[in-house]
Design a protein around this motif. Structure first.
Motif, PDB file in Angstrom:
ATOM      1  N   LEU A 105       0.921 -13.609   0.550  1.00 27.84           N
ATOM      2  CA  LEU A 105       0.850 -11.773   0.004  1.00 27.84           C
ATOM      3  C   LEU A 105       1.265 -10.877   0.184  1.00 27.84           C
ATOM      4  N   ARG A 106       2.419 -10.609  -0.245  1.00 28.65           N
ATOM      5  CA  ARG A 106       4.105  -9.745  -0.855  1.00 28.65           C
ATOM      6  C   ARG A 106       3.747  -8.382  -1.407  1.00 28.65           C
ATOM      7  N   VAL A 107       3.920  -7.349   0.030  1.00 22.16           N
ATOM      8  CA  VAL A 107       3.818  -6.045  -0.429  1.00 22.16           C
ATOM      9  C   VAL A 107       5.673  -5.135  -0.271  1.00 22.16           C
ATOM     10  N   ARG A 108       5.462  -4.252  -1.172  1.00 22.34           N
ATOM     11  CA  ARG A 108       6.680  -3.427  -1.128  1.00 22.34           C
ATOM     12  C   ARG A 108       6.660  -2.123  -0.557  1.00 22.34           C
ATOM     13  N   LEU A 109       6.781  -1.678   0.212  1.00 16.64           N
ATOM     14  CA  LEU A 109       6.481  -0.794   0.822  1.00 16.64           C
ATOM     15  C   LEU A 109       8.402   0.074   1.081  1.00 16.64           C
ATOM     16  N   SER A 110       7.221   1.673   0.892  1.00 18.41           N
ATOM     17  CA  SER A 110       8.950   2.032   1.171  1.00 18.41           C
ATOM     18  C   SER A 110       9.382   2.515   2.440  1.00 18.41           C
ATOM     19  N   GLY A 111      10.344   2.775   2.473  1.00 13.02           N
ATOM     20  CA  GLY A 111      10.802   3.193   4.126  1.00 13.02           C
ATOM     21  C   GLY A 111       9.936   4.430   5.480  1.00 13.02           C
ATOM     22  N   ALA A 127      -5.281  -3.437  -6.346  1.00 17.96           N
ATOM     23  CA  ALA A 127      -5.582  -2.174  -5.849  1.00 17.96           C
ATOM     24  C   ALA A 127      -6.562  -2.515  -4.738  1.00 17.96           C
ATOM     25  N   ARG A 128      -6.862  -3.283  -4.415  1.00 21.17           N
ATOM     26  CA  ARG A 128      -7.793  -4.127  -2.937  1.00 21.17           C
ATOM     27  C   ARG A 128      -7.200  -4.106  -1.983  1.00 21.17           C
ATOM     28  N   THR A 129      -5.735  -4.516  -2.175  1.00 27.11           N
ATOM     29  CA  THR A 129      -4.413  -4.026  -0.880  1.00 27.11           C
ATOM     30  C   THR A 129      -4.429  -2.718  -0.744  1.00 27.11           C
ATOM     31  N   ARG A 130      -3.782  -1.879  -1.527  1.00 24.10           N
ATOM     32  CA  ARG A 130      -2.939  -0.718  -1.809  1.00 24.10           C
ATOM     33  C   ARG A 130      -4.492  -0.055  -1.034  1.00 24.10           C
ATOM     34  N   GLU A 179      -6.794  -1.352   1.165  1.00 21.94           N
ATOM     35  CA  GLU A 179      -6.804  -1.523   2.708  1.00 21.94           C
ATOM     36  C   GLU A 179      -6.038  -1.014   3.384  1.00 21.94           C
ATOM     37  N   TRP A 180      -5.188  -1.045   2.736  1.00 22.27           N
ATOM     38  CA  TRP A 180      -3.524  -0.648   3.331  1.00 22.27           C
ATOM     39  C   TRP A 180      -3.515   0.880   3.508  1.00 22.27           C
ATOM     40  N   GLU A 181      -4.299   2.036   3.029  1.00 24.30           N
ATOM     41  CA  GLU A 181      -4.304   3.065   3.143  1.00 24.30           C
ATOM     42  C   GLU A 181      -5.224   3.572   3.915  1.00 24.30           C
ATOM     43  N   VAL A 182      -6.735   3.115   3.715  1.00 20.22           N
ATOM     44  CA  VAL A 182      -7.762   2.993   5.136  1.00 20.22           C
ATOM     45  C   VAL A 182      -6.876   2.320   6.554  1.00 20.22           C
ATOM     46  N   LYS A 183      -6.431   1.856   6.590  1.00 15.42           N
ATOM     47  CA  LYS A 183      -5.884   1.744   7.750  1.00 15.42           C
ATOM     48  C   LYS A 183      -4.542   2.649   8.233  1.00 15.42           C
ATOM     49  N   TYR A 184      -3.143   3.125   7.361  1.00 17.85           N
ATOM     50  CA  TYR A 184      -2.560   3.700   7.933  1.00 17.85           C
ATOM     51  C   TYR A 184      -1.214   4.508   7.211  1.00 17.85           C
ATOM     52  N   GLY A 185      -2.557   4.728   6.127  1.00 16.98           N
ATOM     53  CA  GLY A 185      -2.185   6.104   5.371  1.00 16.98           C
ATOM     54  C   GLY A 185      -2.333   7.122   6.152  1.00 16.98           C
TER      55      GLY A 185
END
Length: 300
Positions: free
Chosen positions: A113-119, A160-163, A165-171
């Motif tokens: 799984l590869r995810v692009r994140l901003s700075g 959608a699922r990856t986004r 999960e990231w938001e609920v953990k770190y957003g």
């Protein structure tokens, strides 16, 4: 002699008066340290190995399911942001304690799984999400109906699922200072008991704790009921960001999350969620823990 005595008394009175005035101290006043700040600084010199466990069950009924994963994650600076690359090295699924072989485990261990994140750690997009579906096609036996898995691993569903999960953990956690008692909010979803549970998660900063991976910031987790008209602005913004979904009534949850203070380290997280419909209570528990940090050559 009386003149000398009078002068001496006047001098003593003057000295006493001077000593009683508020003379500025040469010793600096102690000030409370500024509240700790979370900045998104992933370790680009190491890979993170995490263990993840989740379980789903209905109170008093057989059929409890449990999944265990081991993941290896690497962060690479790229285009002013970060590229997260994660692969599953081990996957195990059980029902009532008995191991069950599933195609899901085979797929998870066959693609990265590869995810692009901003700075600043904001989720941007999944890179080449179609690789998951390709991995499924590589392992599915000829003639077997895998339409449900195809929907699960479809590029749009994976994105959608990856986004989410990231938001609920770190957003909403990074790029700000945290004083004890301050909160942030996120909306999460979880399939449970044949339904899609939507919940509002509140994260409250309680302080710092020393762990084997250094100092960590501690957040308590809990679910909130549907907010009213007087809800805080942060709650309204979280709901708006999620598309103003309808929250599932009767949902309760509690947990704790520890994040490294100096750089991005998901030290530990645990969340237990309960949903009740009629006389049925379903429970979902998810736990993750950072097991090790290794240099890339050590991991290989």
């Amino acid at each position: 002699m009386r003149l000398l005595c009078s002068c001496s008394l006047l001098l003593l009175v003057a000295l006493a008066s001077a000593c009683s005035r508020n003379v500025p101290s040469l010793v600096p006043e102690s000030r409370a340290p500024p509240p700790p700040r979370l900045e998104f600084r992933p370790p680009d010199d190491a890979v993170l190995t995490e263990s993840l466990k989740s379980s789903v069950g209905r109170g008093g009924a057989p059929g409890a399911q449990e999944a265990e994963l081991t993941t290896v994650t690497r962060f690479t600076p790229e285009q002013g942001g970060w590229l997260l690359t994660q692969r599953v090295t081990q996957a195990r699924y059980t029902r009532d304690g008995t191991p069950v072989d599933t195609l899901v485990d085979d797929v998870l261990t066959r693609f990265s799984l590869r995810v692009r994140l901003s700075g600043d750690g904001t989720f941007v997009r999944v890179v080449e999400p179609e690789t998951a579906l390709a991995a499924l096609n590589a392992v599915v036996p000829a003639g077997q109906d895998v339409s449900l898995l195809e929907g699960f691993f479809a590029p749009d569903a994976l994105e959608a699922r990856t986004r989410a999960e990231w938001e609920v953990k770190y957003g909403g956690l990074y790029g700000r200072a945290w004083a004890p008692g301050e909160q942030s909010y996120a909306v999460g979803t979880q399939p449970l008991g044949g339904r899609e549970v939507t919940y509002l998660l509140e994260r409250t900063f309680t302080g710092t704790q020393l762990t084997e991976h250094g100092e960590a910031m501690v957040f308590t987790l809990r679910c909130l009921a549907a907010p009213g008209a007087e809800a805080p602005q942060a709650v309204r913004e979280a709901l708006s960001l999620a598309g103003d979904p309808e929250l599932t009534p009767g949902v309760q949850c509690e947990g704790e999350q520890l994040l490294g203070r100096g750089r991005f380290l998901p030290v530990r997280r645990g969340l237990t969620l309960r949903a009740t419909w009629g006389d049925e209570t379903w429970t979902w528990t998810a736990k993750s823990q950072l097991e090790s940090l290794q240099a890339p050559e050590e991991e290989r």
